[in-house]
Design a protein around this motif. Structure first.
Motif, PDB file in Angstrom:
ATOM      1  N   PRO A  67      24.690  -8.447 -52.653  1.00 38.62           N
ATOM      2  CA  PRO A  67      24.286 -10.335 -53.158  1.00 38.62           C
ATOM      3  C   PRO A  67      25.648 -10.392 -53.546  1.00 38.62           C
ATOM      4  O   PRO A  67      26.218 -11.592 -54.078  1.00 38.62           O
ATOM      5  CB  PRO A  67      23.816  -9.947 -54.361  1.00 38.62           C
ATOM      6  N   MET A  68      26.285  -9.233 -54.500  1.00 39.59           N
ATOM      7  CA  MET A  68      27.096  -9.180 -55.913  1.00 39.59           C
ATOM      8  C   MET A  68      28.875  -9.924 -55.128  1.00 39.59           C
ATOM      9  O   MET A  68      29.024 -10.663 -55.032  1.00 39.59           O
ATOM     10  CB  MET A  68      27.743  -8.347 -56.703  1.00 39.59           C
ATOM     11  N   MET A 107      28.296 -10.962 -51.616  1.00 44.88           N
ATOM     12  CA  MET A 107      28.801 -11.807 -51.130  1.00 44.88           C
ATOM     13  C   MET A 107      29.463 -13.175 -52.268  1.00 44.88           C
ATOM     14  O   MET A 107      29.820 -14.127 -51.518  1.00 44.88           O
ATOM     15  CB  MET A 107      27.622 -12.309 -50.607  1.00 44.88           C
ATOM     16  N   ASP A 108      28.670 -13.570 -53.445  1.00 44.25           N
ATOM     17  CA  ASP A 108      27.979 -14.634 -53.967  1.00 44.25           C
ATOM     18  C   ASP A 108      29.998 -15.100 -54.394  1.00 44.25           C
ATOM     19  O   ASP A 108      30.175 -15.843 -54.611  1.00 44.25           O
ATOM     20  CB  ASP A 108      27.676 -13.894 -55.412  1.00 44.25           C
ATOM     21  N   THR A 109      29.986 -13.407 -54.845  1.00 43.22           N
ATOM     22  CA  THR A 109      32.279 -13.113 -55.341  1.00 43.22           C
ATOM     23  C   THR A 109      33.080 -13.830 -54.301  1.00 43.22           C
ATOM     24  O   THR A 109      33.852 -14.969 -54.067  1.00 43.22           O
ATOM     25  CB  THR A 109      32.290 -12.396 -55.960  1.00 43.22           C
ATOM     26  N   ASN A 122      32.126 -17.574 -53.725  1.00 44.37           N
ATOM     27  CA  ASN A 122      32.571 -18.530 -55.452  1.00 44.37           C
ATOM     28  C   ASN A 122      34.379 -18.585 -55.170  1.00 44.37           C
ATOM     29  O   ASN A 122      34.757 -19.811 -54.914  1.00 44.37           O
ATOM     30  CB  ASN A 122      32.768 -17.441 -56.517  1.00 44.37           C
ATOM     31  N   ALA A 123      34.784 -17.283 -54.562  1.00 42.47           N
ATOM     32  CA  ALA A 123      36.320 -17.340 -54.513  1.00 42.47           C
ATOM     33  C   ALA A 123      36.983 -18.666 -53.225  1.00 42.47           C
ATOM     34  O   ALA A 123      37.849 -19.686 -53.365  1.00 42.47           O
ATOM     35  CB  ALA A 123      36.670 -16.250 -54.175  1.00 42.47           C
ATOM     36  N   LEU A 142      39.151  -8.942 -60.991  1.00 43.86           N
ATOM     37  CA  LEU A 142      37.329  -8.467 -59.934  1.00 43.86           C
ATOM     38  C   LEU A 142      37.390  -7.273 -60.460  1.00 43.86           C
ATOM     39  O   LEU A 142      36.200  -6.288 -60.964  1.00 43.86           O
ATOM     40  CB  LEU A 142      36.860  -9.201 -59.575  1.00 43.86           C
ATOM     41  N   LEU A 198      35.586  -5.521 -52.844  1.00 40.07           N
ATOM     42  CA  LEU A 198      35.767  -6.470 -53.113  1.00 40.07           C
ATOM     43  C   LEU A 198      37.238  -7.524 -53.099  1.00 40.07           C
ATOM     44  O   LEU A 198      37.759  -8.350 -52.958  1.00 40.07           O
ATOM     45  CB  LEU A 198      36.282  -6.721 -55.193  1.00 40.07           C
ATOM     46  N   THR A 231      30.782 -20.325 -47.484  1.00 39.71           N
ATOM     47  CA  THR A 231      29.600 -19.597 -47.833  1.00 39.71           C
ATOM     48  C   THR A 231      29.308 -18.322 -46.643  1.00 39.71           C
ATOM     49  O   THR A 231      29.380 -17.262 -46.963  1.00 39.71           O
ATOM     50  CB  THR A 231      28.840 -19.943 -48.642  1.00 39.71           C
ATOM     51  N   ASP A 241      30.099 -14.572 -46.184  1.00 43.04           N
ATOM     52  CA  ASP A 241      28.846 -13.462 -46.379  1.00 43.04           C
ATOM     53  C   ASP A 241      28.644 -12.885 -44.713  1.00 43.04           C
ATOM     54  O   ASP A 241      28.818 -11.718 -44.886  1.00 43.04           O
ATOM     55  CB  ASP A 241      27.409 -14.075 -46.150  1.00 43.04           C
ATOM     56  N   LEU A 247      35.197 -16.066 -62.159  1.00 43.54           N
ATOM     57  CA  LEU A 247      34.539 -15.026 -60.900  1.00 43.54           C
ATOM     58  C   LEU A 247      34.154 -14.326 -62.183  1.00 43.54           C
ATOM     59  O   LEU A 247      33.275 -13.722 -61.550  1.00 43.54           O
ATOM     60  CB  LEU A 247      36.124 -15.533 -60.297  1.00 43.54           C
ATOM     61  N   MET A 304      30.667 -13.117 -61.560  1.00 46.39           N
ATOM     62  CA  MET A 304      30.459 -11.660 -60.327  1.00 46.39           C
ATOM     63  C   MET A 304      29.278 -11.118 -61.645  1.00 46.39           C
ATOM     64  O   MET A 304      28.336  -9.725 -61.102  1.00 46.39           O
ATOM     65  CB  MET A 304      32.205 -10.679 -60.636  1.00 46.39           C
ATOM     66  N   ALA A 310      26.840 -11.852 -61.345  1.00 52.27           N
ATOM     67  CA  ALA A 310      25.655 -11.223 -60.142  1.00 52.27           C
ATOM     68  C   ALA A 310      25.223 -10.162 -59.623  1.00 52.27           C
ATOM     69  O   ALA A 310      24.403  -9.050 -59.458  1.00 52.27           O
ATOM     70  CB  ALA A 310      26.669 -11.390 -59.521  1.00 52.27           C
ATOM     71  N   THR A 322      21.715  -8.438 -59.035  1.00 53.02           N
ATOM     72  CA  THR A 322      21.162  -8.423 -58.766  1.00 53.02           C
ATOM     73  C   THR A 322      21.054  -6.692 -58.181  1.00 53.02           C
ATOM     74  O   THR A 322      19.888  -6.476 -57.612  1.00 53.02           O
ATOM     75  CB  THR A 322      21.792  -9.523 -57.525  1.00 53.02           C
ATOM     76  N   MET A 360      18.795 -15.292 -49.502  1.00 47.66           N
ATOM     77  CA  MET A 360      20.063 -16.058 -50.324  1.00 47.66           C
ATOM     78  C   MET A 360      20.787 -17.267 -50.139  1.00 47.66           C
ATOM     79  O   MET A 360      20.595 -18.330 -51.796  1.00 47.66           O
ATOM     80  CB  MET A 360      20.965 -14.868 -51.505  1.00 47.66           C
TER      81      MET A 360
END
Lengths: 444, 444
Positions: free
Chosen positions: A314-315, A317-319, A322-323, A363, A389, A423, A427, B282, B286, B289, B292, B317
């Motif tokens: 999840p982290m 995918m989310d990051t 977001n980017a 990051l 990442l 997204t 993903d 970001l 992150m 996130a 999770t 998600m």
């Protein structure tokens, strides 16, 4: 205010209501009327003075206008229609059912009807569809004094008198002259000598967004609209440009959140309509997202070998999302403001690559520290996560910045290429990168 | 155009360049100059006629203005400053380093300097900071003819002459009268009898977004700005309102994509600046996130028992995030256009609940069909996934629509509560819902 009016209405104190309304601004009166109960609204509307009534009518929304028009006597309809500016009439008719439109068209004179039909025939969101034909036209041989006479004679019915348009006998636009120019020139001066001949104009088919942008760029109060033969057919005024800019920004924002845009304010949209606007995108994106299931399933063995890898999905995918949405949003807005062009695509990709490498590195460092010090995972797992990442952020930014530009290039609306779609793409890409790096480094 | 000018410059054919530039619109000339190489730009600027030069200067961006001012002789600086409108001067000074500001202020007369300092002291983004003090003021006892005389005498230096402001001896605003009113009235009429006394105004500290909204609501060409004692201190013109609306929409869009907003266009922002604008969000997202990961780890046993559950995590998600960003975006835009107020929160939650149940049900049916017919998973797993889908979409929509309203209530900018933050929250919630439903139905 509204409580007071309802009270007075209850007590049948109509003249007191009239006195209360007398000095209201029409825009305020419109809001007040719209908030009254539906059956009271026409009663209060009739208590407005004749002139205020027409102005107020122009400011009301389509639903309220329809209620009023349905209740109007023929005489009342005549009175309001006579006072209304042409572009307001068209705005109103665009939202009404056909039988009401017919009735309204019977109550305007033949010339106006012809003009209305003409405007109604231009494509939606074109300059032709939002223009008004009520402008002051002058001839180049007139003197300043004659120009003022013409303005005095026809000005009452014109939407704006401050910019006057000089046309020849075939209605071809020759120049513009402002009332300021006229006021500051001697009365005997001839228009020919003071008019501005380098005139900016748009065509009837120009997109309304571009029209608004031109008006804003040149700080105009109105911009002339010409037909294919370069004859002047109307003008778009700055107040309409303001509305267009608001509308277009809302539309962009809605598209960027995967909502089919609408002209209606949120509080007036029904549950069913709202559902209709959102479900196509939700469905499409959900189905696209199911491909990620396939990706995960195909790496099932790797995941079984190192269960901890699952917890970072999840982290990552989310990051990535977001980017990607940061870069796509920036580019979409730049395109829509005309700051970015197709030719800039290489410059953008270069810049986004550098930005994303810097972001990714920052990051990764932060995450590495957390993984080693707090989560206490193995060095190799931390390396897999942090390397992923960096790569994911880089790929996300490049996808995010190129897709909108390409969409625009092939004629799609770039706003559609915003966060939700990016997204979903990102993903899938993130998972593939992640699992491959894991296989490589962990040897699973 | 630019290639041609550079060619002529190379050949030192200055008068030909002058002829080429003579009839250019200042907004176009500004764009052209900005695109020239830095060392050529001042040379071409000097070839503009005196009047066009000042107008063009006003349209140029801060960087270009600074290059020019640094190269100006005292005489050139005097000439440009004399022609510039007050609000353009202030715009320019706001972007310049202190030593340039000092030099410019030495070149304006004492009155102007006083006014500039006053405007510079108003808070950023307030009506005071964007207003101009150059308006036409009239007295109530004047006749129409006297009013025209005053407009002719002072009008050249005023930003707009079309709305005139009637003030008393203590500068208190008594009414407004438009040039249209004046033109359509007899010359001997007294202003008192034709002025509009129900005047809409804003205060010096009103937020610029609200100022633009008022201007747009009432279709004004300018709105008066008064101080705490209700004395008239300036006006905001519609061309500035257009810029404000563009700016504020961009700012909202950037915040909604988790970017710290900026006034500079994308193509002029450096890589480092872009990084600085994006990395805080970001990083914050992150780190949020990573929670999770904890959730997934704590359900490790359940996942190990039914590995297939992992493969639906991204889809669940993503769908939650999409649904949440649809509702948050709609509400944020509604708040920013003033269509939604805090008092509407219950109505919004009710509506979003219905919409999300309908959306969730639609998605669940589609997904169930796919799971049973294509993926051929067990009925129980399909039930877990589809039930989770309905609950997640419901929760996401409610979180999405309430957070922006609450943010606004406690004084935060609702735009910050957009997709990225909502997505992060929704992801965690989605996982908890998913695993608990799985435990319950699958008994693991």
């Amino acid at each position: 205010m509204n409580e007071k009016i309802l009270e007075l209405l209850e007590a049948k104190k109509y003249s007191e209501i009239g006195a209360l309304l007398k000095d209201m601004n029409p825009a305020d009166a419109a809001v007040m009327l719209e908030e009254l109960p539906e059956q009271k609204m026409p009663i209060v509307f009739r208590l407005l003075s004749k002139e205020l009534a027409a102005d107020t009518f122009a400011y009301m929304d389509g639903d309220a206008q329809e209620i009023l028009v349905r209740g109007f006597s023929d005489k009342e309809l005549d009175e309001v229609m006579e006072q209304l500016f042409l572009d307001d009439t068209v705005d109103m008719l665009e939202e009404m059912p056909a039988n009401v439109v017919k009735r309204v068209l019977r109550h305007v004179d033949a010339d106006t009807r012809k003009m209305i039909n003409q405007v109604l025939n231009y494509p939606k969101d074109s300059a032709g569809s939002i223009m008004t034909m009520e402008y002051v036209d002058l001839k180049r041989s007139m003197t300043v004094e004659q120009a003022f006479e013409r303005i005095r004679a026809t000005g009452v019915e014109k939407e704006t008198i401050y910019t006057c348009y000089v046309t020849d006998s075939r209605r071809k636009l020759e120049g513009i002259v402002t009332v300021k120019d006229l006021l500051l020139s001697p009365k005997s001066e001839v228009i020919r000598n003071i008019m501005e001949t380098n005139v900016k104009f748009v065509s009837t088919h120009t997109d309304q967004e571009l029209v608004a942008r031109e008006l804003s760029k040149y700080d105009f109060l109105a911009i002339p609209v010409v037909d294919a033969e370069e004859r002047l057919v109307g003008i778009v005024t700055v107040d309409d440009a303001l509305d267009v800019i608001q509308e277009e920004a809302t539309e962009d924002i809605e598209k960027m959140a995967a909502i089919t845009p609408t002209d209606r304010p949120y509080m007036k949209t029904s549950v069913f309509e709202t559902w209709k606007k959102r479900i196509p995108w939700l469905l499409f994106l959900m189905i696209s997202a199911t491909f990620t299931s396939g990706i995960i399933s195909s790496f099932e063995d790797a995941l079984a070998a190192s269960v901890i890898l699952t917890s970072f999905i999840p982290m990552l995918m989310d990051t990535g999302g977001n980017a990607g949405s940061q870069s796509s949003t920036t580019v979409i807005r730049g395109l829509s403001l005309g700051e970015i062009r197709y030719g800039d695509v290489l410059k953008i990709v270069t810049k986004e690559s550098f930005v994303s490498l810097m972001c990714g590195a920052t990051l990764a460092v932060a995450n590495f520290a957390k993984l080693m010090l707090i989560d206490r995972v193995s060095l190799l797992v931390a390396a897999v996560v942090c390397l992923t990442l960096v790569v994911v952020v880089l790929v996300s930014n490049i996808v995010g910045c190129t897709l909108p530009v390409l969409a625009k290039r092939v004629g799609f609306d770039p706003a559609v290429m915003a966060s939700p779609l990016i997204t979903t793409i990102v993903d899938a890409v993130a998972l593939i990168i992640y699992f491959n790096i894991a296989k490589l480094l962990l040897g699973i």
